[in-house]
Design a protein around this motif. Structure first.
Motif, PDB file in Angstrom:
ATOM      1  N   LYS A   1      41.414  34.222  38.344  1.00 53.94           N
ATOM      2  CA  LYS A   1      41.857  34.466  36.963  1.00 53.94           C
ATOM      3  C   LYS A   1      40.658  34.512  36.023  1.00 53.94           C
ATOM      4  CE  LYS A   1      44.937  32.591  33.383  1.00 53.94           C
ATOM      5  NZ  LYS A   1      44.027  32.693  32.270  1.00 53.94           N
TER       6      LYS A   1
ATOM      7  N   SER B   1      38.581  37.613  36.595  1.00 56.36           N
ATOM      8  CA  SER B   1      39.264  38.823  36.107  1.00 56.36           C
ATOM      9  C   SER B   1      39.161  38.926  34.592  1.00 56.36           C
ATOM     10  CB  SER B   1      40.738  38.843  36.540  1.00 56.36           C
ATOM     11  OG  SER B   1      41.508  37.945  35.775  1.00 56.36           O
TER      12      SER B   1
ATOM     13  N   ASN C   1      32.513  39.443  40.785  1.00 57.21           N
ATOM     14  CA  ASN C   1      33.543  40.360  40.318  1.00 57.21           C
ATOM     15  C   ASN C   1      34.665  40.413  41.346  1.00 57.21           C
ATOM     16  OD1 ASN C   1      32.677  41.670  37.761  1.00 57.21           O
ATOM     17  ND2 ASN C   1      30.860  42.145  38.994  1.00 57.21           N
ATOM     18  N   LEU C   2      35.845  40.737  40.874  1.00 56.38           N
ATOM     19  CA  LEU C   2      36.963  40.948  41.795  1.00 56.38           C
ATOM     20  C   LEU C   2      36.754  42.262  42.527  1.00 56.38           C
ATOM     21  CD1 LEU C   2      40.080  39.994  39.625  1.00 56.38           C
ATOM     22  CD2 LEU C   2      39.094  38.674  41.486  1.00 56.38           C
TER      23      LEU C   2
ATOM     24  N   ARG D   1      41.682  42.558  42.597  1.00 63.17           N
ATOM     25  CA  ARG D   1      42.398  42.993  41.384  1.00 63.17           C
ATOM     26  C   ARG D   1      43.876  43.193  41.674  1.00 63.17           C
ATOM     27  NH1 ARG D   1      37.417  45.125  40.107  1.00 63.17           N
ATOM     28  NH2 ARG D   1      37.640  47.067  41.250  1.00 63.17           N
TER      29      ARG D   1
ATOM     30  N   GLN E   1      45.394  39.799  41.968  1.00 59.83           N
ATOM     31  CA  GLN E   1      45.505  39.207  40.640  1.00 59.83           C
ATOM     32  C   GLN E   1      46.693  39.796  39.884  1.00 59.83           C
ATOM     33  OE1 GLN E   1      43.942  36.709  39.382  1.00 59.83           O
ATOM     34  NE2 GLN E   1      44.509  36.868  37.255  1.00 59.83           N
TER      35      GLN E   1
END
Length: 148
Positions: A43, A46, A95-96, A101, A104
């Motif tokens: 979270k 993101s 980074n995702l 992503r 998420q």
């Protein structure tokens, strides 16, 4: 009601609500096949792409080794990627991944679905609740809390 009793009841109410939110988050993470800490890291990353491990550690308020090992597991699972910072070649940023992503996004949808009954609260009651929460925050805020 006496002041001490009032304070005790308010504290107990917040503690109970927090307990229910925590349980919902725990079940949510379990359904997604991740831990609560992993879910929180995903979270945060993101919300703030290109975050350094040190910055993440500060935001999580956990030890560096805990955050580092959890990030390792998220990297191995394909949810996070480590990259060299373009600004500072010595720094590593997080980074995702595309998979991260997607996970998420799925997580947000599932969490809102899990808590959908909160939507049954009337607008008026929600506004009152939020106003009261703001009042509680102002009453218990300590000098220096504004910085956090």
């Amino acid at each position: 009601m006496e002041k001490e009793e009032k304070v005790t009841k308010i504290l107990y109410s917040f503690r109970e609500v927090n307990k229910y939110f925590y349980r919902q988050m725990w079940h949510h993470a379990d359904e997604m096949g991740v831990t609560l800490v992993q879910l929180q890291i995903m979270k945060l990353v993101s919300e703030e792409p290109n975050m350094s491990l040190g910055e993440l550690t500060r935001k999580m308020n956990l030890g560096k080794s805990t955050v580092s090992s959890t990030v390792d597991r998220l990297v191995k699972a394909g949810h996070l990627q480590r990259e060299q910072s373009k600004k500072d070649r010595r720094a590593i940023i997080l980074n995702l991944t595309e998979e991260g992503r997607a996970k998420q996004k799925e997580g947000i949808e599932r969490y809102h679905k899990r808590l959908h009954k909160l939507g049954d609260i009337t607008d008026e009651d929600a506004e009152t609740l939020l106003r009261l929460h703001q009042m509680v925050q102002e009453k218990i805020k300590l000098n220096g809390d504004e910085e956090n």
